[in-house]
Design a protein around this motif. Sequence first.
Motif, PDB file in Angstrom:
ATOM      1  N   GLY A 125       0.790  -1.223   0.000  1.00  0.00           N
ATOM      2  CA  GLY A 125       0.000   0.000   0.000  1.00  0.00           C
ATOM      3  C   GLY A 125       0.818   1.266   0.000  1.00  0.00           C
ATOM      4  N   ASP A 126       2.115   1.164   0.299  1.00  0.00           N
ATOM      5  CA  ASP A 126       3.009   2.322   0.256  1.00  0.00           C
ATOM      6  C   ASP A 126       3.788   2.411  -1.056  1.00  0.00           C
ATOM      7  OD1 ASP A 126       2.321   3.193   2.839  1.00  0.00           O
ATOM      8  OD2 ASP A 126       3.799   1.862   3.763  1.00  0.00           O
ATOM      9  N   HIS A 286       5.227   5.884   0.558  1.00  0.00           N
ATOM     10  CA  HIS A 286       5.774   5.516   1.872  1.00  0.00           C
ATOM     11  C   HIS A 286       5.990   6.767   2.714  1.00  0.00           C
ATOM     12  CE1 HIS A 286       8.404   3.720   4.894  1.00  0.00           C
ATOM     13  NE2 HIS A 286       7.964   2.549   4.478  1.00  0.00           N
ATOM     14  N   PRO A 287       5.622   6.728   3.999  1.00  0.00           N
ATOM     15  CA  PRO A 287       5.752   7.932   4.840  1.00  0.00           C
ATOM     16  C   PRO A 287       7.194   8.343   5.105  1.00  0.00           C
ATOM     17  CG  PRO A 287       5.076   6.037   6.168  1.00  0.00           C
ATOM     18  CD  PRO A 287       4.997   5.612   4.729  1.00  0.00           C
ATOM     19  N   VAL A 288       8.148   7.414   5.008  1.00  0.00           N
ATOM     20  CA  VAL A 288       9.552   7.715   5.301  1.00  0.00           C
ATOM     21  C   VAL A 288      10.440   7.499   4.078  1.00  0.00           C
ATOM     22  CG1 VAL A 288      11.537   7.125   6.742  1.00  0.00           C
ATOM     23  CG2 VAL A 288       9.228   7.123   7.736  1.00  0.00           C
ATOM     24  N   ARG A 289      10.296   6.361   3.422  1.00  0.00           N
ATOM     25  CA  ARG A 289      11.123   6.036   2.260  1.00  0.00           C
ATOM     26  C   ARG A 289      10.569   6.738   1.026  1.00  0.00           C
ATOM     27  NH1 ARG A 289      14.622   1.706   2.421  1.00  0.00           N
ATOM     28  NH2 ARG A 289      14.348   1.546   0.170  1.00  0.00           N
ATOM     29  N   ARG A 290      10.759   8.045   0.989  1.00  0.00           N
ATOM     30  CA  ARG A 290      10.250   8.822  -0.143  1.00  0.00           C
ATOM     31  C   ARG A 290      11.269   9.875  -0.538  1.00  0.00           C
ATOM     32  NH1 ARG A 290       5.385  11.447  -0.472  1.00  0.00           N
ATOM     33  NH2 ARG A 290       4.341   9.860   0.758  1.00  0.00           N
ATOM     34  N   LEU A 335      -1.523   4.441  -8.275  1.00  0.00           N
ATOM     35  CA  LEU A 335      -2.382   4.426  -7.097  1.00  0.00           C
ATOM     36  C   LEU A 335      -3.278   3.192  -7.076  1.00  0.00           C
ATOM     37  CD1 LEU A 335      -3.361   8.197  -6.817  1.00  0.00           C
ATOM     38  CD2 LEU A 335      -1.443   6.981  -5.771  1.00  0.00           C
ATOM     39  N   LEU A 336      -3.774   2.791  -8.238  1.00  0.00           N
ATOM     40  CA  LEU A 336      -4.600   1.582  -8.291  1.00  0.00           C
ATOM     41  C   LEU A 336      -3.800   0.358  -7.860  1.00  0.00           C
ATOM     42  CD1 LEU A 336      -6.589   2.092 -11.631  1.00  0.00           C
ATOM     43  CD2 LEU A 336      -7.330   2.585  -9.283  1.00  0.00           C
ATOM     44  N   ALA A 337      -2.550   0.268  -8.306  1.00  0.00           N
ATOM     45  CA  ALA A 337      -1.705  -0.872  -7.936  1.00  0.00           C
ATOM     46  C   ALA A 337      -1.386  -0.875  -6.446  1.00  0.00           C
ATOM     47  CB  ALA A 337      -0.418  -0.849  -8.751  1.00  0.00           C
ATOM     48  N   MET A 338      -1.452   0.294  -5.822  1.00  0.00           N
ATOM     49  CA  MET A 338      -1.218   0.394  -4.379  1.00  0.00           C
ATOM     50  C   MET A 338      -2.480   0.107  -3.575  1.00  0.00           C
ATOM     51  SD  MET A 338       1.206   3.807  -4.539  1.00  0.00           S
ATOM     52  CE  MET A 338       0.865   4.270  -2.850  1.00  0.00           C
ATOM     53  N   GLY A 339      -3.568  -0.225  -4.269  1.00  0.00           N
ATOM     54  CA  GLY A 339      -4.800  -0.600  -3.592  1.00  0.00           C
ATOM     55  C   GLY A 339      -5.746   0.537  -3.288  1.00  0.00           C
ATOM     56  N   ILE A 340      -5.512   1.704  -3.873  1.00  0.00           N
ATOM     57  CA  ILE A 340      -6.389   2.857  -3.652  1.00  0.00           C
ATOM     58  C   ILE A 340      -7.589   2.764  -4.597  1.00  0.00           C
ATOM     59  CG2 ILE A 340      -6.549   5.379  -3.789  1.00  0.00           C
ATOM     60  CD1 ILE A 340      -3.617   5.474  -2.945  1.00  0.00           C
ATOM     61  N   GLU A 341      -8.778   3.016  -4.068  1.00  0.00           N
ATOM     62  CA  GLU A 341      -9.996   2.894  -4.852  1.00  0.00           C
ATOM     63  C   GLU A 341      -9.981   3.865  -6.036  1.00  0.00           C
ATOM     64  OE1 GLU A 341      -9.736   3.766  -1.728  1.00  0.00           O
ATOM     65  OE2 GLU A 341     -10.628   2.202  -0.479  1.00  0.00           O
TER      66      GLU A 341
END
Length: 377
Positions: A125-126, A286-290, A335-341
Amino acid sequence: MLYLDSAATTPVRPEVLEAMLPFLTDRFGNPSSHHTVGEQAAAALDDARRRVATVLGFRPGDVVFTSGGTEADNLAIKGIAVAALVNDAKRHVVTTPIEHESILASVDYLQRVHGFDVTLVPVDGDGLVDPAEVAASVRDDTALISIGYANNEVGTVQDAAGLAAVAHEHRVPLHLDAVQAAGWLPLSGLGADALSIAGHKLGAPQGTGALAVRGRVPVEPLLHGGGQERGRRSGTENVAGAVALATALELAEREREADGARIGALRDAFIGGVLAAVPAARLTGHPVRRLPGTASFTFAGTSGEAVLLELERRGVVSSSGSACAAGSDEPSHVLLAMGIEPEVAQTAVRFTFGHGADVPPEALAAAVAASVAAVGG
C-alpha cells in the motif's frame, strides 16, 4: 507563481546554459568529423561522458547519451531483453505495475512483438516492492529485472541494494530507472547493471538523458546507422546536450545531501500541515522512504483537477501525477496498484519541490486547505 511540479520538469540552470552555449555557437562541430572543429566537439563529448560516468559509478564507455529518460528506459528494456532473446533464447522480464509508462509500454512491446512473458510483481500500500517477491518471480529464462529506483508519482524509494542482491544471485541484469532519483539519492554503488537518467529533471534542457549499462551486458540497439555511441545508438550526438547533462548532474550531486535534508524538512512540515488542516487528505506513498521533494495526496470527495485549478488560481502550480499521462481520464495506475480505490485515485494531487525551493510550508498548506474547501472537499 509558485512552481511545485519539478518531477515533471525543471528550468535550465544558469551554469548549465553557460556550459552548453559554446557548443550551440562557435564550437558546433560534429564529433565524428576528422578535423579541428570536429575534434573539439569529440573532446567535449568524451569529457561529458567521463563526468556522467563518475557520478553514476560506471565506466565512461558504459554511458550512452540519449534524448531523455524515455529513450534511456526503452533502450535498457528492449535492448537488453532482445539481446538476451537472440543470444540465449531468454524470453521473460520482471517489473512492477507502478512503473513509468516508458517501462510498462516497453515490456508490452516485448510481449506483443517478441512473445515475452512479463511478471508484474505487486507492491504494498506504500508502493514498495519486496525483493523476496522479485526473487520468487525469477525464472531460468529471465532476461531482465527493471524497476524504478524512486516512483515518479508518489516518491516511494525502493530497496536498490536488496534488488541488486537478488539480481546478482540469479545472474539476471538489473535496470534501475533513476530518472526521479537523480539529484536526490545516491547513484553510485547501487549494484545495478543499467541506470537511466533524464537531464530535464536536474536543470538541463529537455531532450537530454543517458543510459549507463555495464560493458558485460549485451544491448541490441534501437537506432541503426552510423554506429555512434559504440554502436548502441546511431545518430550524430547532441554535444551541447551531453555537456549540459554532465554539468547539471555534477551540480545536483554536489548539492544533494545538504539540499535534500533542507527540502525534506520543508516537505515534512508541509505534509503535516496538510494532514492537520484537511480532514479528507491522505498521504500516498511511503511515509519515510520517499524522495525529499515529493508530497502526494488524495482528497476524497473532491475532483483532483478542480483542486489543481483552484491552486493555480491562488498562484500554486502542481500536478495530478505523471506528466507523461497528462490528458488521461483514467485513474493513476500507480495508485490503483497500491490498492487505492479508483474514485479516490481520481482526486490525487502531487507537489514536487525543486532544488533551491524556499517556501513557507504553513502558508502552502493553508493554500491547499483553502483550495480543497473551495471545491467542496
